[in-house]
Design a protein around this motif. Structure first.
Motif, short mmCIF file in Angstrom:
data_model
loop_
_atom_site.label_atom_id
_atom_site.label_comp_id
_atom_site.label_asym_id
_atom_site.label_seq_id
_atom_site.Cartn_x
_atom_site.Cartn_y
_atom_site.Cartn_z
N VAL A 236 18.98 -11.25 21.29
CA VAL A 236 17.96 -10.22 21.30
C VAL A 236 18.37 -9.15 22.31
O VAL A 236 18.67 -9.47 23.47
N HIS A 392 14.80 -1.68 20.49
CA HIS A 392 14.65 -3.13 20.34
C HIS A 392 15.40 -3.57 19.09
O HIS A 392 15.16 -3.04 18.00
N ILE A 394 18.10 -6.98 17.17
CA ILE A 394 18.47 -8.41 17.14
C ILE A 394 19.76 -8.57 16.34
O ILE A 394 19.95 -7.93 15.30
N GLU A 498 9.38 -7.76 12.22
CA GLU A 498 9.78 -6.60 13.00
C GLU A 498 10.66 -5.76 12.08
O GLU A 498 11.62 -6.27 11.50
N ARG A 636 10.42 -16.66 16.98
CA ARG A 636 9.12 -15.98 16.97
C ARG A 636 8.47 -15.99 18.34
O ARG A 636 7.97 -14.96 18.82
N LEU A 639 10.17 -13.57 20.84
CA LEU A 639 9.85 -12.17 20.58
C LEU A 639 8.41 -11.85 20.97
O LEU A 639 8.13 -10.82 21.60
N GLU A 642 7.88 -11.74 24.80
CA GLU A 642 8.38 -10.49 25.38
C GLU A 642 7.41 -9.34 25.15
O GLU A 642 7.09 -8.58 26.08
N HIS A 643 6.92 -9.22 23.93
CA HIS A 643 6.03 -8.09 23.63
C HIS A 643 4.67 -8.22 24.31
O HIS A 643 4.01 -7.20 24.56
#
Length: 728
Positions: A236, A392, A394, A498, A636, A639, A642-643
Motif C-alpha cells: 500500500v 493513494h 496499491i 477503492e 480491507r 485500508l 488507515e482511512h
C-alpha cells in the motif's frame, strides 16, 4: 418412444430468443432503445442468465434443460454452439419449425406453443420450470400452458425486458402457479430459489468465486484458469512498492529476466529517497547481465494532456543501456495500454522469482507514503490537490506459480507479430526517433516457480476486439468484467471498493443488482474528491453522477461513498483499484470501474483467495460456507484503519458495525469542517463524497457533453451485439 418418467422429475424450458445475439427485428429495436437509457432504475440485463440456468441444472431437482426458440430448425446446431460458448448448460434446442416471415418480426406465439405441447406429450409427468421474458409472447404462452396443464408448472420466471413490465401473467391462470419476475438474473434467482425451495450447493471457495477456463471467454490465451500455492503481499502506497522494486532490481544479474509493462514511465523518478532512479535501476540490471524488456503505451502528445514525450525519452534512455522498449499502439481508436506489471525471473533461483501487479506505474507522482504529503517529484501541480498531489495506491507482490502467469500475459503482447502502430505519421515518427516497431524474441519461459504460499491467484484482463486481432484474444477478452460479475453474485454482507472513477452506468448496474438481491449487503466506496486530477470535465462528473445514482437507488443508505484528505485537509487523489467482497475475494489491478477499463483498454488485475481462514467473528460473513479469508480481510482492515485513524479492528470486523463506524466518523469530520474547523480535528480522513446534481450543465450543452463523455472519456469496446444485450 418416450422414456418413462417418475412423478417428481423436473424440466426447465428457457425461451432464449431474448438472450441470443441475433433475434427478430422488434426485439433488436427495443435493445437499441435500451442502449440509450441511462435511468438509475433501469436494471435490465442478460448477464447472469447462464449462471441462473447452471444453478438450476446442478440443483437437487436435477432437471433436464430445453431451449425454446422461434428460429428455424436448420439453425439448431448453430444455436447450441452459441449457447455453449456463452456459458449455458447443455440442453436440447426446441426450434420453431420452418423459416417463416412471422419469426423475423417476433410473431412466434404459435410455433412456440406447438413446441411446448410436443414437449409435454413426450414428458407428461414432469413438472416444468418456465423461463423467459416479457418482451415477447412468453407471458401469454406460459400462462396458457399452465392453465391447460394444471399442476404441471412449478414456477414461471420472467426477466422484465421492458422498462415497465406489463405482461407478467397474474390474471387468468391457475392460482397454484407461482410467477416471479425481475429485470435481471441476479434479482430473479433468489425468487426462484424461494419458489422451488432450493439452496445453493456447497462449493469450494475457488470454483465458486473464480472464473473457470470457459467462463474467461477467451480460448486463445495461454493463461491457466488460476494457480494455487502463491504468496501475495499487498504494498500500500508508492513508497512501499518502489522500495520493494528497488531491492528486487538491485538483486537482478546475469541470466535473470526483467519484464515491465506500463502506461507511463519517467526515467528520473526516484525509487527511494537516496535513489536509484527508475532508469538507473533498470539500466544497472541490464549492465549486470539481466535481460530487460519493456512494453509501454505509445501515448498521445503532451499538448493533449498525455505523455508521449516522457515515454519516448524513457525509451531512448533505456536503449542507451541495451534495454529494448516497445512503444505499443496496438489498440482501438482512443484507447490505451493500461496494464502495469513487473516480472523478475532469477536464473537458477526460481524460489526468488517474483512479480508486481496493480495500479502503479513507474512515473512521477506515484511515490507517496502513508502520511500522504505527496511524491517529492510531482507530475504536475493542481489547484485542488496542491503542488505535490497526494496519491493513494496499491500494488501486489506475488511469488509462486502465478509469477509465470503474469510473465505469460506479458509474453502474449510481446510476441504479437503486428507492428506496434500502423498510422502513417506514427511510422514516420518512429523512423525519425529510431524506435523499434517489432520485438526481438524472448528466451523460452522457465518452469513455474515453486509453491511458496497459500493463496490462489487468478489473472483478469481486458482486451477489446480490434483489427488486426490480437492472436491471444482474437475476439477480445473481458475477464475483468466477468470476474467482478461472478464475485458479486456471491456478495451478501459487504463490498469494499477503492476506485479512481466509479463512473459508468453499465458497471454500476452489476453492483446495483447485487444490492437489490441481498438486502443486508453494504457497499462502501472510496473515490477521489474530483473525478480526474488533470482533466476535471463536467462530462466526467455527469458520468459519475449517473453511476452513483444507480447504486444509491438500489441500496439507499446501505451505499456509502467517500473521498479522503490528509491531516492538513488537503484532498488525496485515490488512484487505487481494489475490490473486496465479504472478506473472501479480493482483486487489485490496473482497471477502473468504468466501460473503458472493462471493455476498451488493455488491463491486468490479480484476484486472490487465501487458503487460510481468519477465525475472528464473524467467521463467515457471507454465510455461504466460504469463511473469512486472511488476505482479503487483512487488506480491507488495513485500508479502513488507515482511512479512519483507528489502531485496532474491533469496530471493523462485522460488516454492519464497520458501516456504522465509517458513517459516524466521516460525519464528525464533515461537521468539524462545517463548523469552520474549530476545535481539535476529529481523527480519520474520510469525507462524504458530494456531487451536486444541480451542477449538471444546462440542457443546451448536454447534447454535446454526453456523447463526448461516452465516446471519448468512457468508450465501450464491446461488440455491438454484447452492448445491445448488456452482456460481457
Amino acid at each position: 418412444m418416450p422414456r418413462p418418467q417418475v412423478e417428481s422429475s423436473f424440466g426447465v424450458v428457457c425461451d432464449v430468443d431474448g438472450v441470443l445475439p441475433v433475434t427478430h427485428v422488434r426485439r433488436q429495436l427495443g435493445r437499441v432503445g435500451a442502449l440509450f437509457n441511462r435511468s438509475p432504475r433501469d436494471r435490465r440485463s442478460v448477464l447472469g442468465m447462464p449462471h441462473l440456468l447452471r444453478h438450476l441444472a446442478h440443483s437437487d431437482l436435477e432437471p433436464e434443460v430445453f431451449y425454446l426458440t422461434a428460429a428455424p430448425e436448420l439453425s439448431t446446431d448453430l444455436l447450441a454452439e452459441v449457447l455453449s460458448r456463452n456459458g449455458y448448460p447443455s440442453g436440447a434446442v426446441l426450434p420453431g419449425g420452418d423459416l417463416a416471415p412471422g419469426w423475423l418480426v417476433g410473431q412466434s406465439l404459435g410455433p412456440k406453443r406447438a413446441a411446448l405441447e410436443r414437449l409435454f406429450e413426450q414428458y407428461p409427468h414432469r413438472r416444468w420450470i418456465l423461463l423467459g421474458d416479457d418482451a415477447g409472447p412468453d407471458p401469454e404462452l406460459f400462462a396458457d400452458f399452465a392453465r391447460r396443464h394444471p399442476g404441471r408448472v412449478a414456477v414461471i420466471a420472467l426477466r422484465e425486458d421492458r422498462l415497465r413490465s406489463t405482461g407478467t401473467p397474474r390474471d387468468g391462470r391457475p392460482s397454484e402457479t407461482t410467477v416471479v419476475a425481475a429485470p435481471n438474473a441476479e434479482e430473479l434467482l433468489p425468487q426462484l430459489n424461494a419458489a422451488l425451495g432450493l439452496q445453493p450447493r456447497p462449493r469450494t471457495a475457488i470454483s465458486g468465486w473464480f472464473l473457470t477456463a470457459g467462463e474467461r471467454g477467451n480460448e486463445a490465451t495461454r493463461l491457466r484458469a488460476w494457480t494455487t500455492n502463491n504468496a501475495v503481499r499487498p504494498l500500500v502506497h508508492g513508497r512501499c512498492y518502489f522500495a520493494a522494486l528497488a531491492d528486487a532490481l538491485a538483486a537482478a544479474g546475469a541470466g535473470d529476466m526483467v519484464l515491465v509493462a506500463g502506461w507511463r514511465a519517467d526515467s528520473d523518478e526516484l525509487l527511494t529517497d537516496e535513489g536509484p532512479t527508475v532508469a538507473e535501476a533498470l539500466a544497472s540490471a541490464a549492465r549486470r547481465g539481466a535481460l530487460v524488456r519493456v512494453l509501454l503505451w505509445r501515448a498521445h502528445l503532451g499538448a493533449f494532456g498525455y505523455h508521449l514525450e516522457q515515454n519516448r525519452a524513457f525509451a531512448a534512455d533505456m536503449a542507451a543501456a541495451g534495454v529494448e522498449v516497445l512503444l505499443d499502439q496496438r489498440i482501438r481508436a482512443l484507447g490505451s495500454h493500461h496494464q502495469k506489471s513487473v516480472v523478475i525471473r532469477r536464473a537458477g533461483r526460481p524460489a526468488d522469482d517474483l512479480a508486481f501487479v496493480g495500479g502503479m506505474d513507474l512515473d512521477r507522482g506515484s511515490r507517496d507514503g502513508v502520511d500522504h504529503h505527496g511524491d517529492p517529484q510531482p507530475d504536475s501541480s493542481d489547484d485542488l490537490y496542491g503542488p505535490t498531489p497526494a496519491r493513494h495506491d496499491i500494488q501486489l507482490e506475488v511469488r509462486g506459480p502465478a509469477v509465470r502467469e503474469i510473465e505469460d500475459s506479458f509474453r502474449e503482447r510481446w510476441d504479437d507479430p503486428a507492428p506496434t502502430t500502423r498510422l502513417p505519421w506514427h511510422v514516420v515518427s518512429d523512423l525519425v526517433h529510431g524506435s523499434p516497431r517489432s520485438a526481438s524474441p524472448l528466451p523460452p519461459p522457465a518452469e513455474d516457480p515453486p509453491a511458496t504460499g497459500g493463496c490462489a491467484v487468478q489473472l483478469l484482463r481486458t482486451y477489446p476486439r480490434r483489427r488486426p486481432a490480437h492472436p491471444f484474444a482474437p475476439l477480445g477478452e473481458r475477464s475483468v468484467a466477468r470476474g467482478y460479475a461472478k464475485a458479486l453474485r456471491r456478495a451478501r454482507r459487504l463490498v469494499y471498493l477503492e476506485d479512481q472513477y466509479l463512473w459508468s452506468v453499465d458497471v454500476a448496474r452489476i453492483f446495483a443488482a447485487a444490492l437489490r438481491r441481498s438486502p443486508e449487503l453494504q457497499l462502501i466506496a472510496v473515490v477521489p474528491r474530483r473525478v480526474d486530477q488533470k482533466v476535471a470535465t463536467r462530462a466526467a462528473e455527469m458520468g459519475q453522477l449517473e453511476a452513483m445514482a444507480m447504486v444509491r437507488a438500489a441500496g439507499g443508505d446501505r451505499v456509502q461513498i467517500f473521498d479522503i484528505e490528509n491531516e492538513e485537509g488537503r484532498p488525496i487523489y485515490v488512484h487505487a483499484k481494489v475490490c473486496i467482497v465479504d472478506d473472501v475475494w479480493a482483486v487489485v489491478g490496473s482497471n477502473n470501474l468504468n466501460n473503458r477499463s472493462w471493455t476498451h483498454d488493455s488491463e491486468l488485475a490479480a484476484a486472490v483467495i487465501d487458503d487460510e481462514r481468519d477465525p475472528r467473528e464473524p467467521a463467515d460473513p457471507g454465510g455461504l460456507g466460504d469463511g473469512a479469508r486472511r488476505f482479503a480481510r487483512r487488506l480491507r482492515l488495513d485500508l479502513m484503519r488507515e482511512h479512519l485513524g483507528l489502531d485496532d479492528d474491533a469496530d471493523l470486523l462485522d460488516p454492519d458495525r464497520a458501516a456504522h463506524t465509517v458513517r459516524s466518523r466521516a460525519a464528525r469530520l464533515d461537521a468539524w469542517h462545517a463548523d469552520d474547523c474549530r476545535g481539535p480535528r476529529p481523527p480519520g480522513r474520510l469525507r462524504r463524497h458530494v456531487l451536486d446534481p444541480r451542477e449538471r450543465p444546462p440542457a443546451r450543452h448536454r447534447w454535446l457533453t454526453i456523447p463526448a463523455y461516452r465516446l471519448v472519456l468512457d468508450p465501450d469496446g464491446r461488440p455491438l451485439s454484447m452492448r445491445l444485450r448488456r452482456a460481457y
